[in-house]
Design a protein around this motif. Sequence first.
Motif, PDB file in Angstrom:
ATOM      1  N   PHE A  93      -9.831   1.569 -78.601  1.00 51.15           N
ATOM      2  CA  PHE A  93     -11.318   1.695 -78.055  1.00 51.15           C
ATOM      3  C   PHE A  93     -11.386  -0.174 -77.884  1.00 51.15           C
ATOM      4  N   SER A  94     -10.438  -0.990 -77.871  1.00 51.56           N
ATOM      5  CA  SER A  94     -10.533  -1.868 -77.537  1.00 51.56           C
ATOM      6  C   SER A  94      -9.752  -2.355 -75.763  1.00 51.56           C
ATOM      7  N   ILE A  95      -9.558  -0.986 -75.176  1.00 55.83           N
ATOM      8  CA  ILE A  95      -8.644  -1.090 -73.603  1.00 55.83           C
ATOM      9  C   ILE A  95     -10.331  -1.123 -72.928  1.00 55.83           C
ATOM     10  N   ASP A  96     -10.127  -1.680 -71.740  1.00 54.27           N
ATOM     11  CA  ASP A  96     -10.573  -2.002 -71.026  1.00 54.27           C
ATOM     12  C   ASP A  96     -11.159  -0.016 -70.586  1.00 54.27           C
ATOM     13  N   LYS A  97     -12.426   0.020 -70.841  1.00 59.49           N
ATOM     14  CA  LYS A  97     -13.028   1.425 -70.461  1.00 59.49           C
ATOM     15  C   LYS A  97     -12.877   1.675 -68.889  1.00 59.49           C
ATOM     16  N   SER A 117      -0.969  -0.071 -75.492  1.00 59.92           N
ATOM     17  CA  SER A 117      -0.867   0.083 -76.834  1.00 59.92           C
ATOM     18  C   SER A 117       0.549  -0.084 -77.659  1.00 59.92           C
ATOM     19  N   LYS A 118       1.414  -1.289 -76.648  1.00 58.48           N
ATOM     20  CA  LYS A 118       3.412  -1.095 -77.577  1.00 58.48           C
ATOM     21  C   LYS A 118       2.850  -1.842 -78.708  1.00 58.48           C
ATOM     22  N   PRO A 119       1.425  -2.687 -78.869  1.00 57.41           N
ATOM     23  CA  PRO A 119       1.700  -3.621 -80.296  1.00 57.41           C
ATOM     24  C   PRO A 119       1.286  -2.818 -81.271  1.00 57.41           C
ATOM     25  N   TYR A 136       5.821  -7.797 -82.341  1.00 57.64           N
ATOM     26  CA  TYR A 136       3.959  -7.094 -81.923  1.00 57.64           C
ATOM     27  C   TYR A 136       3.380  -6.461 -83.102  1.00 57.64           C
ATOM     28  N   PHE A 137       3.774  -6.753 -83.813  1.00 55.97           N
ATOM     29  CA  PHE A 137       3.335  -6.591 -85.195  1.00 55.97           C
ATOM     30  C   PHE A 137       1.755  -6.983 -85.795  1.00 55.97           C
ATOM     31  N   VAL A 138       2.297  -9.287 -85.619  1.00 54.87           N
ATOM     32  CA  VAL A 138       0.642  -8.861 -86.308  1.00 54.87           C
ATOM     33  C   VAL A 138      -0.592  -9.136 -85.420  1.00 54.87           C
ATOM     34  N   GLN A 139       0.016  -8.935 -83.964  1.00 49.35           N
ATOM     35  CA  GLN A 139      -1.276  -8.069 -82.701  1.00 49.35           C
ATOM     36  C   GLN A 139      -1.796  -6.779 -82.850  1.00 49.35           C
ATOM     37  N   GLY A 140      -0.918  -6.046 -83.216  1.00 46.75           N
ATOM     38  CA  GLY A 140      -1.360  -4.884 -83.547  1.00 46.75           C
ATOM     39  C   GLY A 140      -2.096  -4.306 -84.778  1.00 46.75           C
ATOM     40  N   ILE A 141      -1.669  -5.159 -85.897  1.00 48.91           N
ATOM     41  CA  ILE A 141      -2.681  -4.896 -87.103  1.00 48.91           C
ATOM     42  C   ILE A 141      -3.952  -6.039 -87.188  1.00 48.91           C
ATOM     43  N   MET A 142      -4.186  -6.490 -86.390  1.00 52.75           N
ATOM     44  CA  MET A 142      -5.201  -7.227 -85.850  1.00 52.75           C
ATOM     45  C   MET A 142      -6.328  -6.574 -85.124  1.00 52.75           C
TER      46      MET A 142
END
Length: 303
Positions: A170-174, A199-201, A291-297
């Motif tokens: 949902f955060s990816i620019d439409k 969406s790699k993170p 990638y961990f912190v960016q992905g989970i946040m």
Amino acid sequence: MARQTAKVKMKQSTGSRIFDICNTLFMIAFCITIFIPFWDVVVRSFSRAQDISYMHINLFPKVWTWDAYKYCFQDNEIIMAFFMSVLRTVTGTAIHAIVCCMAAYSLTRTDMPFRKFITAVLLIPMFFSAGMIPAYLNMKRLGLLNNFLVYVLPSGFSIYNTIIIRNYFFSIDKSMEEAASIDGASQVKIFTSIIMPLSKPVIATVALWQMVGQWNAWFDNMVYCRRTASLTTLQYLLRRMLDSLTANTSTASGVEAIGALVDTNPDTIKAATTILVVLPIVAVYPFLQKYFVQGIMVGAVKG
């Protein structure tokens, strides 16, 4: 007025500096509390039985010995079990990531019929479980007993991880999807060429969770595949070794058998088996940490 502003900034800067110092000291102390017990296990695995002290932490072995590891690798069974653990971890993680990403992308399509109802139905198993006996009967009727697929199919989907991935989508620019659609790209093309690369993170985060879960799993081996030697995983094999070792030490013949390895006892062997189980995950984690912190946040907050 300018002097007052400068003083406020100076005070804020001093307070921030003090907070950073306290935060750094706390994190150093926290890391020490984690590292020292782990290092003690490493030292025990390389120590002789008579050198292990139960009164204080062992910082270095008095005499380095590989006897505990030789005991673990005394036959080829552990090598086969290691290969099986790697196979189930890689296969299970790949299937889980692909299925969850596809499900998450479907749930982001606002025009999908019954989208909210499907989401609600998928959420029910996350809070309620039928129990172990119905699960065993279900695996039996599906023909998954003593089958490698029992390791990867039941864990191939997680609604929790799907929601994390969906929120990241949902955060990816439409506008990127709209531009691709105008150019004639299909939904599959948009998913594989735009959504997944961006969406790699979050994919790395979910893959790390699943990787750790697959690698540490042993209960499903004991319940569903305990009679098939070729499907034995490393964790279940090491558990059997420890149980057998503990049982043997209670008998005279067992003590004599272990006495053949003069520098080992159950504690050194337990330490060695612990290192063998933990080491692969510790080696993989640094490559996915960025990638961990960016992905989970982003996956947990946005959506």
